[in-house]
Design a protein around this motif. Structure first.
Motif, PDB file in Angstrom:
ATOM      1  N   LEU A 234       0.519  -1.545   0.031  1.00  0.00           N
ATOM      2  CA  LEU A 234      -0.045   0.193   0.174  1.00  0.00           C
ATOM      3  C   LEU A 234       0.839   1.535  -0.327  1.00  0.00           C
ATOM      4  O   LEU A 234       0.520   1.939  -0.704  1.00  0.00           O
ATOM      5  N   VAL A 235       1.900   1.110   0.687  1.00  0.00           N
ATOM      6  CA  VAL A 235       2.645   3.017   0.782  1.00  0.00           C
ATOM      7  C   VAL A 235       3.191   2.908  -0.367  1.00  0.00           C
ATOM      8  O   VAL A 235       3.303   3.685  -1.401  1.00  0.00           O
ATOM      9  N   ILE A 236       3.787   1.353  -1.150  1.00  0.00           N
ATOM     10  CA  ILE A 236       4.606   1.947  -2.631  1.00  0.00           C
ATOM     11  C   ILE A 236       3.700   2.932  -3.487  1.00  0.00           C
ATOM     12  O   ILE A 236       3.945   3.365  -4.961  1.00  0.00           O
ATOM     13  N   GLN A 237       2.887   1.415  -3.314  1.00  0.00           N
ATOM     14  CA  GLN A 237       1.471   1.633  -4.517  1.00  0.00           C
ATOM     15  C   GLN A 237       0.981   2.888  -3.860  1.00  0.00           C
ATOM     16  O   GLN A 237       0.753   3.800  -5.424  1.00  0.00           O
ATOM     17  N   MET A 267       7.720   0.442  -8.678  1.00  0.00           N
ATOM     18  CA  MET A 267       7.645  -0.759  -7.204  1.00  0.00           C
ATOM     19  C   MET A 267       8.626  -2.331  -7.670  1.00  0.00           C
ATOM     20  O   MET A 267       8.484  -1.696  -6.496  1.00  0.00           O
ATOM     21  N   GLY A 268       9.249  -2.146  -8.264  1.00  0.00           N
ATOM     22  CA  GLY A 268       9.841  -3.948  -7.628  1.00  0.00           C
ATOM     23  C   GLY A 268      10.996  -3.504  -7.484  1.00  0.00           C
ATOM     24  O   GLY A 268      12.236  -3.544  -6.723  1.00  0.00           O
ATOM     25  N   ASN A 270      11.679   0.061  -5.245  1.00  0.00           N
ATOM     26  CA  ASN A 270      11.462   0.957  -4.612  1.00  0.00           C
ATOM     27  C   ASN A 270      10.693   0.342  -3.062  1.00  0.00           C
ATOM     28  O   ASN A 270      10.971   0.223  -1.992  1.00  0.00           O
ATOM     29  N   ILE A 271      10.051  -1.682  -3.598  1.00  0.00           N
ATOM     30  CA  ILE A 271       9.717  -2.029  -2.391  1.00  0.00           C
ATOM     31  C   ILE A 271      10.746  -2.609  -1.882  1.00  0.00           C
ATOM     32  O   ILE A 271      10.402  -2.749  -0.123  1.00  0.00           O
ATOM     33  N   ASP A 272      11.722  -2.519  -1.859  1.00  0.00           N
ATOM     34  CA  ASP A 272      13.287  -2.695  -0.892  1.00  0.00           C
ATOM     35  C   ASP A 272      13.425  -2.004  -0.276  1.00  0.00           C
ATOM     36  O   ASP A 272      14.076  -2.157   1.192  1.00  0.00           O
ATOM     37  N   TYR A 273      12.728  -0.387  -0.441  1.00  0.00           N
ATOM     38  CA  TYR A 273      13.209   0.692   0.897  1.00  0.00           C
ATOM     39  C   TYR A 273      12.607  -0.321   2.064  1.00  0.00           C
ATOM     40  O   TYR A 273      12.558   0.411   3.025  1.00  0.00           O
ATOM     41  N   ALA A 274      11.015  -0.255   1.534  1.00  0.00           N
ATOM     42  CA  ALA A 274      10.329  -0.508   2.398  1.00  0.00           C
ATOM     43  C   ALA A 274      10.747  -1.606   3.555  1.00  0.00           C
ATOM     44  O   ALA A 274      10.396  -2.095   4.452  1.00  0.00           O
ATOM     45  N   ILE A 343      10.944   7.287  -1.352  1.00  0.00           N
ATOM     46  CA  ILE A 343      11.548   7.804  -0.267  1.00  0.00           C
ATOM     47  C   ILE A 343      11.514   8.292   1.168  1.00  0.00           C
ATOM     48  O   ILE A 343      10.622   8.001   2.211  1.00  0.00           O
ATOM     49  N   LEU A 344      10.667   9.651   0.999  1.00  0.00           N
ATOM     50  CA  LEU A 344       9.227  10.061   1.918  1.00  0.00           C
ATOM     51  C   LEU A 344       8.733   9.968   1.942  1.00  0.00           C
ATOM     52  O   LEU A 344       7.994   9.542   3.556  1.00  0.00           O
ATOM     53  N   LEU A 345       7.689   8.585   1.582  1.00  0.00           N
ATOM     54  CA  LEU A 345       6.974   7.866   2.097  1.00  0.00           C
ATOM     55  C   LEU A 345       7.472   6.787   2.976  1.00  0.00           C
ATOM     56  O   LEU A 345       6.497   6.379   4.323  1.00  0.00           O
ATOM     57  N   VAL A 346       8.537   6.230   2.936  1.00  0.00           N
ATOM     58  CA  VAL A 346       8.777   5.182   2.899  1.00  0.00           C
ATOM     59  C   VAL A 346       9.874   5.001   4.857  1.00  0.00           C
ATOM     60  O   VAL A 346       9.306   5.152   6.095  1.00  0.00           O
ATOM     61  N   LEU A 347      10.239   6.972   4.924  1.00  0.00           N
ATOM     62  CA  LEU A 347      10.959   7.608   6.007  1.00  0.00           C
ATOM     63  C   LEU A 347      10.041   8.303   6.686  1.00  0.00           C
ATOM     64  O   LEU A 347      10.169   8.332   8.171  1.00  0.00           O
ATOM     65  N   GLY A 348       9.200   8.242   6.076  1.00  0.00           N
ATOM     66  CA  GLY A 348       8.073   9.170   7.209  1.00  0.00           C
ATOM     67  C   GLY A 348       6.303   9.001   7.393  1.00  0.00           C
ATOM     68  O   GLY A 348       6.485   9.698   8.228  1.00  0.00           O
ATOM     69  N   VAL A 349       5.963   8.332   6.267  1.00  0.00           N
ATOM     70  CA  VAL A 349       4.786   7.438   6.793  1.00  0.00           C
ATOM     71  C   VAL A 349       4.414   5.615   7.125  1.00  0.00           C
ATOM     72  O   VAL A 349       4.774   5.490   7.603  1.00  0.00           O
TER      73      VAL A 349
END
Length: 431
Positions: A234-237, A267-268, A270-274, A343-349
């Motif tokens: 959900l975060v990456i999407q 998707m492929g 940036n999902i690694d960051y999460a 990056i902003l969503l993974v680190l902030g949300v």
């Protein structure tokens, strides 16, 4: 799907070609007249409206008398030419019935004359005019006709993609359908965009759902939790939706293939960051409360996420600003912007989501029987509660509820906990 457009202010008018079975010049002439009269058409070109000689078009049919007057030939010579053409076309009945009323399309007759000029030694009002006319015929052959199809070219007063353009394509098909039984083709950027638009919604939805399900399946076995993979997706999407909403809100062009490629990469990759943050959070959560665990997880994952994401974002934005190819430029801009948003969503949300949904993640966790997934390696002083199986300076297989000082390398039951104990002198444990 976003609209296709040329880069900058200069926009080439849309062009598409109509292919119809060759030979029916009357139908071609009627089609060109009907389409060219519509306000959506800027210009139209085909054999039926290309001027040839003295106001005649290439598709007009002429008798020997008319052709002799037009070309400045003796009438008997013109009849001889028509007779040779009839023999070439196996139309012997015309020879028996007489050639006075035999009408042949000017284009076909001139092609025959060009191919047989050496045999008949004919010229039309001077050598230079004949050469120019034959050059025009060769050009028309290359661009407008072959043995099977004739081509008509239309320029439109419409954008490449719009509801009005797609409506006109339906009108063009309706006009063509009155003269041909389906053996015709409309080819061009607008028709390609129409075909892509008609299948885009269904295909994109199916691909997005299947991609999400495959990623969830992989993460399900990685994290052994039913809720955590869904939260990561959900975060990456969400970052993908935000990324591609910007071109729509700002009116920027968006290419169909660029959308699919950037969607897949975002998707492929940036999902690694999460995954990095979630993995560190799960490790720390076994030892610390949610608040402290997420702080340590973010601190541990920040260098990896920032370095990898920063490189990808910088590369994408540089390509977007330096490339002179519109498609590549738009893809680079979307990729760089999407990576920054991820990056902003993974680190902030994502950290807030993990903490707030910690109970859901814990309740949906599971273990595979016979597989040691919950392996813990601890060195220092910790409090252990739960069923422990492994080595603690010796093999242990049993329930334990107490303080351990030493080294632990064992699996812990799902409901078990390992929490650090502060020793005198401030010694800390290592995980």
């Amino acid at each position: 799907m976003g609209k296709l457009a040329a880069r900058g202010r200069f926009v080439i008018p849309p062009l598409f070609a109509v292919l119809v079975p060759a030979g029916n010049y009357e139908a071609e002439k009627a089609i060109l007249q009907e389409l060219e009269a519509r306000p959506e058409v800027k210009s139209a070109m085909g054999l039926a409206n290309v001027d040839a000689l003295e106001g005649y078009t290439l598709a007009d049919a002429l008798t020997p008398r008319a052709f002799s007057e037009l070309a400045g030939l003796d009438y008997e010579v013109a009849k001889a030419l028509y007779g040779a053409y009839a023999v070439e076309q196996d139309q012997y009945g015309q020879l028996l019935n007489g050639l006075d009323e035999y009408a042949v399309p000017l284009f076909d007759l001139l092609v025959f004359l060009k191919d047989s000029a050496d045999s008949y030694h004919l010229t039309l009002d001077g050598t230079s005019d004949t050469d120019d006319l034959f050059s025009q015929i060769e050009s028309a052959q290359r661009q407008l006709k072959n043995d099977r199809y004739s081509r008509m070219v239309l320029y439109l007063n419409l954008p490449v993609e719009s509801d009005e353009t797609f409506a006109f394509l339906d009108t063009a098909r309706e006009v063509l359908g009155r003269y041909y039984d389906g053996d015709y083709y409309l080819v061009g950027d607008s028709t390609s965009a129409r075909d892509l638009a008609s299948s885009f919604i269904t295909d994109n939805l199916l691909i997005s759902i299947l991609s999400a399900l495959f990623v969830i399946a992989v993460l399900l076995f990685t994290f052994r939790s039913a809720a955590l993979p869904v939260l990561l997706i959900l975060v990456i999407q969400g970052s993908i939706w935000i990324n591609f909403s910007i071109p729509t809100l700002t009116g920027q062009p968006l290419y169909f293939l660029g959308y699919l490629i950037v969607n897949a990469i975002q998707m492929g990759a940036n999902i690694d960051y999460a995954i990095v943050i979630s993995s560190h959070y799960q490790e720390q959560r076994a030892l610390l409360p949610p608040g402290q665990a997420i702080c340590k997880a973010v601190n541990a994952a920040f260098p990896t996420v920032f370095t990898s994401g920063g490189i990808m974002a910088a590369a994408g934005l540089l390509i977007g600003n330096l490339s002179t190819q519109p498609v590549i430029s738009i893809m680079g801009t979307c990729l760089g912007r999407g990576t920054v948003i991820s990056i902003l969503l993974v680190l902030g949300v994502l950290p807030s989501i993990l903490v707030l949904r910690d109970r859901i993640i814990e309740r949906t966790s599971f273990q595979f029987k016979g597989v040691d997934w919950n392996l813990r390696s601890v060195k220092g002083t910790v409090r252990v509660r739960g069923h422990l199986r492994g080595y603690v300076s010796g093999f242990v297989d049993g329930d334990l509820n107490g303080i351990l000082h030493g080294q632990l390398n064992a699996t812990l039951s799902t409901d078990g906990q390992i929490t650090p104990v502060e020793e005198e002198g401030g010694e800390s444990h290592e995980v």
